[in-house]
Design an enzyme around this catalytic site. Structure first.
Site, PDB file in Angstrom:
ATOM      1  N   ARG A 186      -1.065  -1.744  -7.068  1.00 45.49           N
ATOM      2  CA  ARG A 186      -1.831  -2.521  -6.041  1.00 45.49           C
ATOM      3  C   ARG A 186      -2.514  -4.060  -6.764  1.00 45.49           C
ATOM      4  NH1 ARG A 186      -1.856  -4.852  -0.274  1.00 45.49           N
ATOM      5  NH2 ARG A 186      -3.390  -5.169   0.455  1.00 45.49           N
ATOM      6  N   TYR A 192     -10.691  -9.628  -6.368  1.00 44.07           N
ATOM      7  CA  TYR A 192      -9.145 -10.106  -7.491  1.00 44.07           C
ATOM      8  C   TYR A 192      -8.975 -11.303  -7.947  1.00 44.07           C
ATOM      9  CZ  TYR A 192      -6.910  -6.238  -4.546  1.00 44.07           C
ATOM     10  OH  TYR A 192      -6.890  -4.983  -4.466  1.00 44.07           O
ATOM     11  N   LYS A 210      -2.812  -2.233   7.185  1.00 39.77           N
ATOM     12  CA  LYS A 210      -3.552  -0.975   8.170  1.00 39.77           C
ATOM     13  C   LYS A 210      -3.539  -2.463   9.019  1.00 39.77           C
ATOM     14  CE  LYS A 210      -7.673  -0.871   5.505  1.00 39.77           C
ATOM     15  NZ  LYS A 210      -8.575  -1.234   4.064  1.00 39.77           N
ATOM     16  N   HIS A 245      -4.668  -8.385   3.693  1.00 38.45           N
ATOM     17  CA  HIS A 245      -6.231  -8.387   3.665  1.00 38.45           C
ATOM     18  C   HIS A 245      -6.905  -9.516   5.291  1.00 38.45           C
ATOM     19  CE1 HIS A 245      -6.635  -8.490  -0.826  1.00 38.45           C
ATOM     20  NE2 HIS A 245      -6.454  -7.322  -0.784  1.00 38.45           N
ATOM     21  N   ARG A 286       0.757  -1.405  -0.116  1.00 32.66           N
ATOM     22  CA  ARG A 286      -0.183  -0.101   0.064  1.00 32.66           C
ATOM     23  C   ARG A 286       0.797   1.167   0.351  1.00 32.66           C
ATOM     24  NH1 ARG A 286      -2.058  -3.772   4.076  1.00 32.66           N
ATOM     25  NH2 ARG A 286      -4.275  -4.434   3.017  1.00 32.66           N
ATOM     26  N   HIS A 336      -2.806   2.895  -6.327  1.00 25.96           N
ATOM     27  CA  HIS A 336      -4.174   1.618  -5.920  1.00 25.96           C
ATOM     28  C   HIS A 336      -4.379   0.076  -7.010  1.00 25.96           C
ATOM     29  CE1 HIS A 336      -5.977  -1.247  -3.001  1.00 25.96           C
ATOM     30  NE2 HIS A 336      -7.017  -1.225  -3.890  1.00 25.96           N
TER      31      HIS A 336
END
Length: 168
Positions: A117, A149, A50, A140, A15, A114
């Site tokens: 990514r 994805y 994150k 994630h 990220r 993004h």
């Protein structure tokens, strides 16, 4: 600097906030020998992602070579991997501006960070990587996010069908 910055996005799926926190010593070179005695170089590192979670990422040999070439050009002693024109750690906004600036110079439509990514995740999914592995690599927390994805193309469906056909 800009080339390795974009290459690392595509090679690691980091990220933008994770990329800005990288230091020169974040990425480690790993040399492994296969059964035939041939050496393979790979890289790995850790970032705080994150949700304040520690996450491992990996870097391929070609990107590592670009990384080493970039490090060789650095003569300062700042620990940050990417520096702004003011010789400070590059900000998230500056990274976004850098990509937008290159899109403009090359006559490309604007691409947000993004999207890089997303390219990383989509390429791995297209290569039939295990979905749970992809989830970990992307950092994630939810498998539902990773499913965005994984798009099953006809060739992937056919490959899966014919691999299982003998059991029908």
């Amino acid at each position: 600097r800009d080339r390795i910055l974009i290459s690392l996005f595509l090679a690691t799926g980091l990220r933008v906030s994770e990329m800005s926190q990288l230091n020169r010593d974040t990425i480690h070179f790993d040399v492994e020998e296969d059964s035939s005695g041939e050496e393979h170089v790979g890289g790995s590192g850790e970032v705080i992602g994150k949700g304040n979670k520690r996450r491992t990422f990996f870097v391929d040999e070609i990107t590592l070579q670009q990384y080493a070439e970039y490090l060789a050009t650095r003569t300062d002693d700042n620990p940050a991997l990417f520096l702004s024109e003011r010789k400070q750690r590059i900000s998230v906004r500056a990274i976004q501006y850098t990509l937008a600036s290159w899109c403009n110079k090359l006559g490309l439509p604007h691409i947000n960070i993004h999207r890089l990514r997303h390219c990383y995740g989509s390429r791995l999914a297209s290569a039939n990587i295990n979905s749970m592995v992809l989830m970990k690599l992307m950092g994630h927390a939810s498998y539902t996010t990773t499913q965005n994805y994984v798009k099953l193309h006809d060739t992937t469906l056919a490959r899966g069908y014919f691999a299982a056909a003998e059991y029908l």
